[in-house]
Design an enzyme around this catalytic site. Structure first.
Site, PDB file in Angstrom:
ATOM      1  N   LYS A 266      77.412  51.783  -2.422  1.00 32.83           N
ATOM      2  CA  LYS A 266      78.066  53.089  -2.211  1.00 32.83           C
ATOM      3  C   LYS A 266      79.569  52.876  -2.242  1.00 32.83           C
ATOM      4  O   LYS A 266      80.099  52.022  -1.531  1.00 32.83           O
ATOM      5  CB  LYS A 266      77.638  53.700  -0.870  1.00 32.83           C
ATOM      6  CG  LYS A 266      78.446  54.956  -0.488  1.00 32.83           C
ATOM      7  CD  LYS A 266      77.902  55.645   0.767  1.00 32.83           C
ATOM      8  CE  LYS A 266      78.841  56.745   1.259  1.00 32.83           C
ATOM      9  NZ  LYS A 266      78.361  57.422   2.486  1.00 32.83           N
ATOM     10  N   ASP A 271      85.778  59.281   2.899  1.00 29.77           N
ATOM     11  CA  ASP A 271      84.812  60.334   3.185  1.00 29.77           C
ATOM     12  C   ASP A 271      85.368  61.271   4.255  1.00 29.77           C
ATOM     13  O   ASP A 271      85.250  61.005   5.448  1.00 29.77           O
ATOM     14  CB  ASP A 271      83.479  59.718   3.646  1.00 29.77           C
ATOM     15  CG  ASP A 271      82.431  60.782   3.941  1.00 29.77           C
ATOM     16  OD1 ASP A 271      82.651  61.955   3.572  1.00 29.77           O
ATOM     17  OD2 ASP A 271      81.386  60.433   4.534  1.00 29.77           O
ATOM     18  N   LYS A 278      84.801  66.526   8.532  1.00 31.64           N
ATOM     19  CA  LYS A 278      84.521  65.769   9.755  1.00 31.64           C
ATOM     20  C   LYS A 278      85.601  66.047  10.804  1.00 31.64           C
ATOM     21  O   LYS A 278      86.753  66.273  10.455  1.00 31.64           O
ATOM     22  CB  LYS A 278      84.559  64.258   9.449  1.00 31.64           C
ATOM     23  CG  LYS A 278      83.391  63.731   8.637  1.00 31.64           C
ATOM     24  CD  LYS A 278      83.564  62.228   8.403  1.00 31.64           C
ATOM     25  CE  LYS A 278      82.478  61.649   7.516  1.00 31.64           C
ATOM     26  NZ  LYS A 278      81.164  61.548   8.154  1.00 31.64           N
ATOM     27  N   ASP A 289      84.028  53.708   3.789  1.00 35.44           N
ATOM     28  CA  ASP A 289      82.811  54.244   3.182  1.00 35.44           C
ATOM     29  C   ASP A 289      82.525  53.651   1.796  1.00 35.44           C
ATOM     30  O   ASP A 289      81.588  54.053   1.114  1.00 35.44           O
ATOM     31  CB  ASP A 289      82.884  55.771   3.129  1.00 35.44           C
ATOM     32  CG  ASP A 289      81.537  56.424   3.388  1.00 35.44           C
ATOM     33  OD1 ASP A 289      80.625  55.733   3.861  1.00 35.44           O
ATOM     34  OD2 ASP A 289      81.401  57.629   3.095  1.00 35.44           O
ATOM     35  N   ASP A 348      78.807  66.547   3.605  1.00 37.52           N
ATOM     36  CA  ASP A 348      79.074  65.252   4.230  1.00 37.52           C
ATOM     37  C   ASP A 348      77.915  64.280   4.020  1.00 37.52           C
ATOM     38  O   ASP A 348      78.013  63.101   4.362  1.00 37.52           O
ATOM     39  CB  ASP A 348      79.353  65.443   5.729  1.00 37.52           C
ATOM     40  CG  ASP A 348      80.067  64.249   6.336  1.00 37.52           C
ATOM     41  OD1 ASP A 348      80.511  63.365   5.569  1.00 37.52           O
ATOM     42  OD2 ASP A 348      80.177  64.189   7.570  1.00 37.52           O
ATOM     43  N   GLU A 350      77.166  62.981   1.281  1.00 34.52           N
ATOM     44  CA  GLU A 350      77.612  62.815  -0.104  1.00 34.52           C
ATOM     45  C   GLU A 350      77.157  61.490  -0.711  1.00 34.52           C
ATOM     46  O   GLU A 350      76.914  61.409  -1.912  1.00 34.52           O
ATOM     47  CB  GLU A 350      79.150  62.900  -0.176  1.00 34.52           C
ATOM     48  CG  GLU A 350      79.938  61.615   0.146  1.00 34.52           C
ATOM     49  CD  GLU A 350      79.723  61.101   1.561  1.00 34.52           C
ATOM     50  OE1 GLU A 350      79.308  61.885   2.427  1.00 34.52           O
ATOM     51  OE2 GLU A 350      79.963  59.898   1.806  1.00 34.52           O
ATOM     52  N   ARG A 352      74.412  59.741  -0.596  1.00 32.73           N
ATOM     53  CA  ARG A 352      73.095  59.750  -1.239  1.00 32.73           C
ATOM     54  C   ARG A 352      73.130  60.503  -2.568  1.00 32.73           C
ATOM     55  O   ARG A 352      72.367  60.194  -3.471  1.00 32.73           O
ATOM     56  CB  ARG A 352      72.061  60.339  -0.264  1.00 32.73           C
ATOM     57  CG  ARG A 352      72.294  61.769   0.098  1.00 32.73           C
ATOM     58  CD  ARG A 352      71.484  62.214   1.321  1.00 32.73           C
ATOM     59  NE  ARG A 352      72.062  61.744   2.575  1.00 32.73           N
ATOM     60  CZ  ARG A 352      71.558  61.999   3.772  1.00 32.73           C
ATOM     61  NH1 ARG A 352      70.453  62.715   3.898  1.00 32.73           N
ATOM     62  NH2 ARG A 352      72.140  61.549   4.866  1.00 32.73           N
TER      63      ARG A 352
END
Ligand code: BES
Ligand code: MN
Ligand code: ZN
Length: 499
Positions: A266, A271, A278, A289, A348, A350, A352
């Site tokens: 990933k 993020d 967030k 991230d 959020d 995101e 996946r």
């Protein structure tokens, strides 16, 4: 750090390190065996300081020309590779308090005939290099602070015959390159997102490819990504002015290839949560991230100087997840390159969505063995805390292999269930699948099932959720300081090496 081999200790080293078990009598016996001139005083001091040989404690004896540091290793009967790494970490802790350039290791005290010399050497190198790491690029230098500055390591062997020295060097070199790959991953994780952009990640990948004739790299820009129909990935990237970069590294060894595998990381370089933004506590560390991507790059950095006999594909869909007028909106429906539609209910979740395309791309290469590694869910932290990664697989055999390696290198992973009861919980009313479940709880498992939806029949797949251990808020162990951990690099490399 240069290794110098000797058969006899002649006080070349300024500091000698000796591991001791938690065993008072054995410690006293050991001290007596050294014939210290003021033995009685030393034994008295041993008692006063209450040195027991507990893990990480040390007891220091100054000789005429030399310092001997007894390091406690706790109750282990036989020291494991992890004990050696940890003890090396304590050595570094000592050397951060005392100026020393030359240290010595009396190998007979380390091995006690119970372990392999190459295992010892490898673990020591890993522990020393990893513990000595710090990310201080953006800090002013403290001139008073003592720097870890070991230049020479004297290795005292019983004999230089029977390949002992060669064995030590072989283990040491492997340990050092494992540490270097891990340190690259740590650096990438620690680098703030203002610098660590998708473009920056792509440059790192190019530099790694330059290091070896066995490694090539393809970088796809936005247009190429669109051509490949990776629209799920693009939807996450579209809120940011930073362009996405799709990275595909290929390691092709000379000679017969044992297997073909893909490592998918990933690579969300920041993020923010997107429009489902967030709160600040949740966002402040989100430069991490891309830790999965960092792990993949760390592994390739080691592959560059290895003789691994497996073809390895490193796949990273790098982008930022940002809120803006162009950002993906909650409720949008996007298709991945397999044509499967995804309802982006929560911007959020995101990671996946980007992985839906990375995994599809990996399979399009005809690869039947895929491991993805991702800072995917806060739920994995709730379940396992910060020291364990959540591990999922559709293949018991693959799971067993990887978990075994993770145990050997001291990277904690815990098998979580791909529970059939939860398989269809990511249902969408408008698309083939929804990126969040309507059912509460089990978030790490729900995310794993989401990824599994994009894995075809006949593909062995493992998913490692490193949201917890990717980043150490506190020192994780004696050789893993605060910051990026480089988690998974050593496990995955060893897995490839032993396929
Ligand atoms: N990158 C986060 C997961 C994360 C959280 C990693 C904390 C490291 C530390 C991921 O993209 C995320 O935001 N996940 C959401 C999913 C939710 C919206 C279903 C989460 O875990 O809260
Ligand atoms: Mn997120
Ligand atoms: Zn994320």
């Amino acid at each position: 750090m240069e290794l110098i081999f000797k058969t006899e200790e002649k006080q070349e080293a300024e500091v000698l390190f000796l591991p001791v078990l938690k065993d008072n009598l054995a410690i006293i016996k050991l001290i007596s065996s050294f014939d210290f001139r003021d033995e009685q005083n030393i034994l008295l001091r041993l008692k006063k300081e209450n040195f027991q040989g507990n893990k990480g404690d040390w007891f220091v004896v100054h000789n005429d020309k030399q310092t001997i540091v007894f390091i406690g290793t706790g109750q282990a009967k036989k020291l494991s590779a992890e004990d050696f790494r940890t003890t090396a970490g304590y050595m570094v802790a000592y050397l951060r308090k005392h100026h020393t350039k030359k240290i010595g290791l009396l190998i007979k005290y380390w091995l006690k005939g119970t372990n392999d010399l190459d295992v010892l050497a490898q673990a020591l190198a890993e522990g020393l290099y990893l513990a000595a790491y710090s990310f201080d690029r953006y800090k002013k230098i403290d001139k008073e602070a003592i720097k870890f500055d070991v230049k020479e390591i004297f290795v005292y062997l019983d004999s230089l015959l029977s390949g002992q020295k060669a064995k030590f060097i072989k283990g040491w070199d492997l340990g050092r390159s494992l540490a270097q790959g891990t340190i690259l991953a740590r650096d990438l994780v620690n680098e703030p997102a203002g610098v660590m952009t998708p473009k920056f990640l792509a440059e790192i990948a190019k530099n790694i490819a330059k290091k070896s004739k066995n490694i090539s790299v393809k970088i796809f820009d936005k247009e190429k990504i669109a051509q490949l129909k990776m629209n799920a990935y693009l939807s996450i990237a579209q809120g940011s002015p930073e362009e996405p970069k799709f990275i595909h590294l290929i390691y092709k060894p000379a000679g017969k290839i044992r297997d073909r595998v893909a490592l998918v990381g990933k690579g969300v370089t920041f993020d923010s949560g997107g429009l489902n933004i967030k709160p600040w506590e949740g966002m402040v560390d989100m430069k991490i991230d891309m830790a999965g991507a960092a792990t993949v790059l760390g592994v390739f950095d080691i592959l560059a100087q290895s003789d691994v006999k497996v073809e390895v594909h490193g796949i990273i869909a790098a982008c930022e997840n940002m809120p803006s007028g162009t950002a993906v909106k909650p409720g949008d429906v996007v298709k991945n390159m397999q044509g499967k539609s995804i309802e982006v209910a929560h911007t959020d979740a995101e990671g996946r969505v980007t992985l839906a395309d990375s995994l599809a791309y990996a399979q399009k290469q005809g690869i039947k063995k895929i491991v993805d590694i991702a800072t995917l869910t806060g739920a994995a932290i709730v379940a396992l805390g910060s020291q364990y990664a959540g591990f999922f697989s559709n293949s018991d055999k693959l799971a067993e292999r990887i978990l075994k390696e993770s145990k050997n290198v001291g990277e904690n992973m815990w098998l979580l269930p791909l529970a059939l009861e939860y398989k269809n919980m990511n249902k969408s009313k408008v698309a083939d699948i929804r990126n969040v479940s309507e059912i509460k709880g089990g978030g790490a498992i729900m995310a794993a099932w989401f990824l599994n939806y994009f894995i075809s029949e006949g593909t062995d797949w493992a998913h490692i959720d490193i949201a917890g251990p990717a980043y150490a808020e506190k020192e994780m162990n004696s050789y893993t300081p605060v910051g990026g951990v480089g988690f998974g690099v050593r496990t995955l490399f060893n897995w490839l090496k032993n396929i």
